[in-house]
Each structure stands twice: as C-alpha cells, then as structure tokens.
Write a protein that holds these residues in place. Structure first.
Motif, PDB file in Angstrom:
ATOM      1  N   ASN A 152      35.714  49.441  46.478  1.00 56.95           N
ATOM      2  CA  ASN A 152      37.164  49.586  46.336  1.00 56.95           C
ATOM      3  C   ASN A 152      37.575  49.129  44.934  1.00 56.95           C
ATOM      4  OD1 ASN A 152      37.545  50.400  49.053  1.00 56.95           O
ATOM      5  ND2 ASN A 152      37.425  48.253  49.699  1.00 56.95           N
ATOM      6  N   VAL A 153      38.373  49.943  44.262  1.00 53.18           N
ATOM      7  CA  VAL A 153      38.870  49.582  42.933  1.00 53.18           C
ATOM      8  C   VAL A 153      40.390  49.634  42.972  1.00 53.18           C
ATOM      9  CG1 VAL A 153      38.816  50.065  40.474  1.00 53.18           C
ATOM     10  CG2 VAL A 153      36.810  50.568  41.863  1.00 53.18           C
ATOM     11  N   LEU A 154      41.013  48.491  42.776  1.00 52.49           N
ATOM     12  CA  LEU A 154      42.469  48.383  42.838  1.00 52.49           C
ATOM     13  C   LEU A 154      43.042  48.193  41.446  1.00 52.49           C
ATOM     14  CD1 LEU A 154      42.661  45.870  45.838  1.00 52.49           C
ATOM     15  CD2 LEU A 154      42.613  48.375  45.930  1.00 52.49           C
ATOM     16  N   PHE A 155      44.161  48.852  41.191  1.00 51.16           N
ATOM     17  CA  PHE A 155      44.841  48.703  39.903  1.00 51.16           C
ATOM     18  C   PHE A 155      46.234  48.151  40.134  1.00 51.16           C
ATOM     19  CE2 PHE A 155      47.571  50.545  36.517  1.00 51.16           C
ATOM     20  CZ  PHE A 155      47.043  49.830  35.454  1.00 51.16           C
ATOM     21  N   VAL A 156      46.557  47.089  39.400  1.00 48.74           N
ATOM     22  CA  VAL A 156      47.856  46.433  39.546  1.00 48.74           C
ATOM     23  C   VAL A 156      48.520  46.349  38.184  1.00 48.74           C
ATOM     24  CG1 VAL A 156      49.086  44.360  40.286  1.00 48.74           C
ATOM     25  CG2 VAL A 156      47.000  45.062  41.484  1.00 48.74           C
ATOM     26  N   CYS A 157      49.707  46.916  38.070  1.00 46.30           N
ATOM     27  CA  CYS A 157      50.474  46.838  36.829  1.00 46.30           C
ATOM     28  C   CYS A 157      51.946  46.985  37.197  1.00 46.30           C
ATOM     29  CB  CYS A 157      50.047  47.928  35.853  1.00 46.30           C
ATOM     30  SG  CYS A 157      50.920  47.876  34.270  1.00 46.30           S
ATOM     31  N   ASN A 158      52.704  45.932  36.990  1.00 40.62           N
ATOM     32  CA  ASN A 158      54.106  45.925  37.404  1.00 40.62           C
ATOM     33  C   ASN A 158      55.071  46.121  36.244  1.00 40.62           C
ATOM     34  OD1 ASN A 158      53.358  45.375  40.093  1.00 40.62           O
ATOM     35  ND2 ASN A 158      53.166  43.197  39.624  1.00 40.62           N
ATOM     36  N   CYS A 189      29.462  44.106  44.541  1.00 45.17           N
ATOM     37  CA  CYS A 189      30.765  43.695  45.061  1.00 45.17           C
ATOM     38  C   CYS A 189      31.345  44.740  46.008  1.00 45.17           C
ATOM     39  CB  CYS A 189      31.734  43.447  43.913  1.00 45.17           C
ATOM     40  SG  CYS A 189      31.970  44.883  42.856  1.00 45.17           S
ATOM     41  N   ASP A 190      32.336  44.313  46.789  1.00 46.66           N
ATOM     42  CA  ASP A 190      33.073  45.220  47.674  1.00 46.66           C
ATOM     43  C   ASP A 190      34.368  45.693  47.029  1.00 46.66           C
ATOM     44  OD1 ASP A 190      31.217  45.062  49.823  1.00 46.66           O
ATOM     45  OD2 ASP A 190      32.063  43.122  50.393  1.00 46.66           O
ATOM     46  N   THR A 191      34.972  44.818  46.229  1.00 48.24           N
ATOM     47  CA  THR A 191      36.280  45.138  45.643  1.00 48.24           C
ATOM     48  C   THR A 191      36.341  44.682  44.191  1.00 48.24           C
ATOM     49  OG1 THR A 191      37.358  44.883  47.796  1.00 48.24           O
ATOM     50  CG2 THR A 191      38.782  44.839  45.854  1.00 48.24           C
ATOM     51  N   ILE A 192      36.901  45.545  43.358  1.00 47.78           N
ATOM     52  CA  ILE A 192      37.189  45.212  41.965  1.00 47.78           C
ATOM     53  C   ILE A 192      38.688  45.378  41.757  1.00 47.78           C
ATOM     54  CG2 ILE A 192      36.812  45.817  39.544  1.00 47.78           C
ATOM     55  CD1 ILE A 192      34.119  47.022  40.380  1.00 47.78           C
ATOM     56  N   THR A 193      39.312  44.394  41.141  1.00 49.12           N
ATOM     57  CA  THR A 193      40.752  44.450  40.881  1.00 49.12           C
ATOM     58  C   THR A 193      40.998  44.427  39.382  1.00 49.12           C
ATOM     59  OG1 THR A 193      41.203  43.257  42.942  1.00 49.12           O
ATOM     60  CG2 THR A 193      42.994  43.392  41.343  1.00 49.12           C
ATOM     61  N   VAL A 194      41.768  45.396  38.920  1.00 46.69           N
ATOM     62  CA  VAL A 194      42.128  45.491  37.504  1.00 46.69           C
ATOM     63  C   VAL A 194      43.625  45.248  37.394  1.00 46.69           C
ATOM     64  CG1 VAL A 194      42.215  46.974  35.461  1.00 46.69           C
ATOM     65  CG2 VAL A 194      40.279  47.146  37.053  1.00 46.69           C
ATOM     66  N   THR A 195      43.998  44.194  36.694  1.00 49.71           N
ATOM     67  CA  THR A 195      45.419  43.829  36.559  1.00 49.71           C
ATOM     68  C   THR A 195      45.809  43.862  35.083  1.00 49.71           C
ATOM     69  OG1 THR A 195      45.255  42.382  38.491  1.00 49.71           O
ATOM     70  CG2 THR A 195      47.162  42.087  37.058  1.00 49.71           C
ATOM     71  N   LEU A 207      40.210  41.298  34.898  1.00 53.75           N
ATOM     72  CA  LEU A 207      39.228  42.076  35.645  1.00 53.75           C
ATOM     73  C   LEU A 207      38.522  41.128  36.604  1.00 53.75           C
ATOM     74  CD1 LEU A 207      37.794  43.940  32.532  1.00 53.75           C
ATOM     75  CD2 LEU A 207      39.496  44.814  34.129  1.00 53.75           C
ATOM     76  N   LEU A 208      38.527  41.465  37.883  1.00 58.79           N
ATOM     77  CA  LEU A 208      38.034  40.547  38.903  1.00 58.79           C
ATOM     78  C   LEU A 208      37.192  41.294  39.924  1.00 58.79           C
ATOM     79  CD1 LEU A 208      38.226  37.660  40.219  1.00 58.79           C
ATOM     80  CD2 LEU A 208      40.227  38.535  41.457  1.00 58.79           C
ATOM     81  N   ASP A 209      36.020  40.736  40.260  1.00 54.48           N
ATOM     82  CA  ASP A 209      35.235  41.300  41.352  1.00 54.48           C
ATOM     83  C   ASP A 209      34.879  40.197  42.343  1.00 54.48           C
ATOM     84  OD1 ASP A 209      32.634  40.047  40.946  1.00 54.48           O
ATOM     85  OD2 ASP A 209      32.301  41.389  39.269  1.00 54.48           O
ATOM     86  N   ASP A 210      34.557  40.605  43.576  1.00 56.96           N
ATOM     87  CA  ASP A 210      34.208  39.637  44.619  1.00 56.96           C
ATOM     88  C   ASP A 210      32.709  39.654  44.892  1.00 56.96           C
ATOM     89  OD1 ASP A 210      33.937  42.086  45.817  1.00 56.96           O
ATOM     90  OD2 ASP A 210      35.161  41.630  47.574  1.00 56.96           O
ATOM     91  N   GLY A 211      31.930  39.957  43.862  1.00 53.82           N
ATOM     92  CA  GLY A 211      30.482  40.046  44.020  1.00 53.82           C
ATOM     93  C   GLY A 211      29.791  38.698  44.012  1.00 53.82           C
ATOM     94  N   LYS A 212      28.481  38.729  43.802  1.00 49.63           N
ATOM     95  CA  LYS A 212      27.682  37.513  43.912  1.00 49.63           C
ATOM     96  C   LYS A 212      27.819  36.607  42.683  1.00 49.63           C
ATOM     97  CE  LYS A 212      23.507  39.864  42.230  1.00 49.63           C
ATOM     98  NZ  LYS A 212      22.123  40.235  42.554  1.00 49.63           N
ATOM     99  N   GLY A 213      28.345  37.121  41.579  1.00 47.49           N
ATOM    100  CA  GLY A 213      28.566  36.287  40.405  1.00 47.49           C
ATOM    101  C   GLY A 213      27.262  35.796  39.787  1.00 47.49           C
ATOM    102  N   PHE A 214      27.397  34.900  38.814  1.00 49.77           N
ATOM    103  CA  PHE A 214      26.217  34.373  38.130  1.00 49.77           C
ATOM    104  C   PHE A 214      26.592  33.091  37.408  1.00 49.77           C
ATOM    105  CE2 PHE A 214      28.485  37.190  35.321  1.00 49.77           C
ATOM    106  CZ  PHE A 214      28.491  36.539  34.098  1.00 49.77           C
TER     107      PHE A 214
END
Length: 258
Positions: A152-158, A189-195, A207-214
């Motif tokens: 899932n790729v979400l885009f947020v811009c208000n 990851c399951d979701t990436i959010t671009v704000t 830029l944010l993902d909910d993956g395993k990170g490092f």
C-alpha cells in the motif's frame, strides 16, 4: 625615583600589558570570525556551484533524452513501420501456408517492437516534470506503485504547492522513487506513506515505511541508495534526516528551503 613614581610606573606597565593581552585576544577572535566567514562563503559558493552544475546536468540530460526519443520516433520507428508493411505485403503475395506463418510471426515481432519503441520514445520526450506540480508528480508516482499491488502506498498533502523549480521537482521525485524501491525490495513493508507539506520557509517531505528497518550505524556507508538520496537533497540545499529501527521501520525527512 620616588616610591610614588615606581608605583605609577608599575601600574602603567601592568595597564599596557593588560591592553596588549586584550588586543591579542581581540585580534585572535577577529581572526576566527573572519576565518569562519571565509569558510561559510566558500561553502556557500560550493553549494551554489553544485546547484548550477546540477541544473546544467539536468538540462543536458533532458535535451539528450528528448533527442534520443525523437530519433527513435522519426528514424527507427519509421523503418520498423516500413518493415511491417513489407511483411504484410509479402504475406499477401505469398501462396505457401508454412511460409506465411513465419512471415506473420516476423510481423508480430516487428509490431511488438514498434509498440515498445513508441512507449520508450514517449517516456523520453515526456515533459511531465516541467508541466506538473510537485504534488501531482508525487501523487501519480504513489498511485502507480500502489496499483502494482506490492504494498500500500499512501500520499498525503494538505496544501497546494506550485512554486517548486524543475530541479527541486526532479530531485524530490527521484528521492521518493528511490525510497519506495528500497522499502519494497529490502524492508518487506506493508505500507509506505509519502507526506508533503509546506510552511513559510521550506518544503517538508516525509517518507515512511512500516518494514523491518535497519541499524543505521551498522549499515556500511549507509548504503549507496541512502547516500544518493542524501547527496541529491544537499544539491538543492536540503537537509536530510534518517531514522530507522529494526522493529518499527524507516523514516526519511527531507527539508528543502523555498
């Protein structure tokens, strides 16, 4: 020499000595201030040079891609079209069924190649970065990746952002693409959010993902992809902040001055 004169002499000597020390300290401070100003000026000149170099590189790259795209469309495309017509004519005139089948296969390959070349030509001559706003570019990129169903790729811009330069739009788009590709490939990851936000003095891209990170400190040189994103941000005077944890994912914040 009387006692009073000796005292006055000592006082004057001490006074001159103190003034001498104060002068030296003031000189050293002034020297450090000028040195710092000189270093800041050199740094600003280097950044300006990098921005001008980037602008030149982007212009040359754009012109080169457009030239290649036009050549593909006008030259190679026309020749393949002509070859396709010849094969159709040959198939029409030929009376041997087994040969016709081979001719049709050749025609199919030529037509498929022609279609792919047209798509390539269109992408090379595409000036969407110039014509689109930074918001439209990021929204389109997120939608394109989302439709691949890899995550899932979400885009947020208000807010409406229309004033970004070509260089800024191009680099912000490339950084976003790089981050998304890294997240899909490495973070699982399951979701990436671009704000994307804007305040009075800067753009803020998160830029944010909910993956395993490092672990940032254990990654060799922070990875080529991460260094590329950092270098790109610095080319347009941006600030780069990276946070990652093996259990909560990765967050990249880019602050770009207006």
């Amino acid at each position: 020499m009387g006692k009073t004169e000796i005292i006055v002499t000592i006082i004057l000597f001490n006074l001159f000595f103190i003034l001498f020390i104060v002068g030296i300290i003031a000189f050293i401070k002034q020297y450090k201030v000028k040195k710092n100003e000189h270093e800041v000026n050199l740094l600003n000149k280097e950044r300006e040079h990098q921005r001008e170099l980037l602008a030149t590189q982007l212009e040359i790259q754009t012109q080169t891609m457009q030239y290649i795209g036009r050549e593909i469309h006008d030259n190679i495309g026309q020749k393949l079209t002509l070859a396709s017509l010849y094969t159709q004519q040959l198939a029409y005139e030929n009376k041997a069924p087994q040969v016709n089948e081979s001719i049709e296969n050749i025609s199919t390959i030529i037509n498929d190649s022609l279609s792919e070349l047209r798509q390539l030509s269109k992408s090379l001559t595409d000036d969407s970065i110039e014509k689109s706003t930074i918001r439209e570019l990021l929204e389109k990129e997120c939608q394109k990746v989302h439709e691949l169903r890899k995550c899932n790729v979400l885009f947020v811009c208000n807010t409406t952002i229309n004033s970004a330069s070509y260089q800024t739009k191009s680099i912000v788009l490339r950084i976003t693409q790089e981050f998304i590709q890294n997240s899909i490939k490495h973070a699982k990851c399951d979701t990436i959010t671009v704000t994307l936000e804007r305040n009075e003095s800067k753009y803020v891209l998160v830029l944010l993902d909910d993956g395993k990170g490092f672990n940032i400190h254990e990654t060799k040189s922070n990875g080529i992809g991460l260094l590329n994103m950092k270098k790109r941000a610095e080319m347009i005077g941006g600030k780069y902040y990276l946070e990652s944890n093996p259990t909560i994912g990765t967050k990249l914040t880019i602050e770009i001055p207006l």
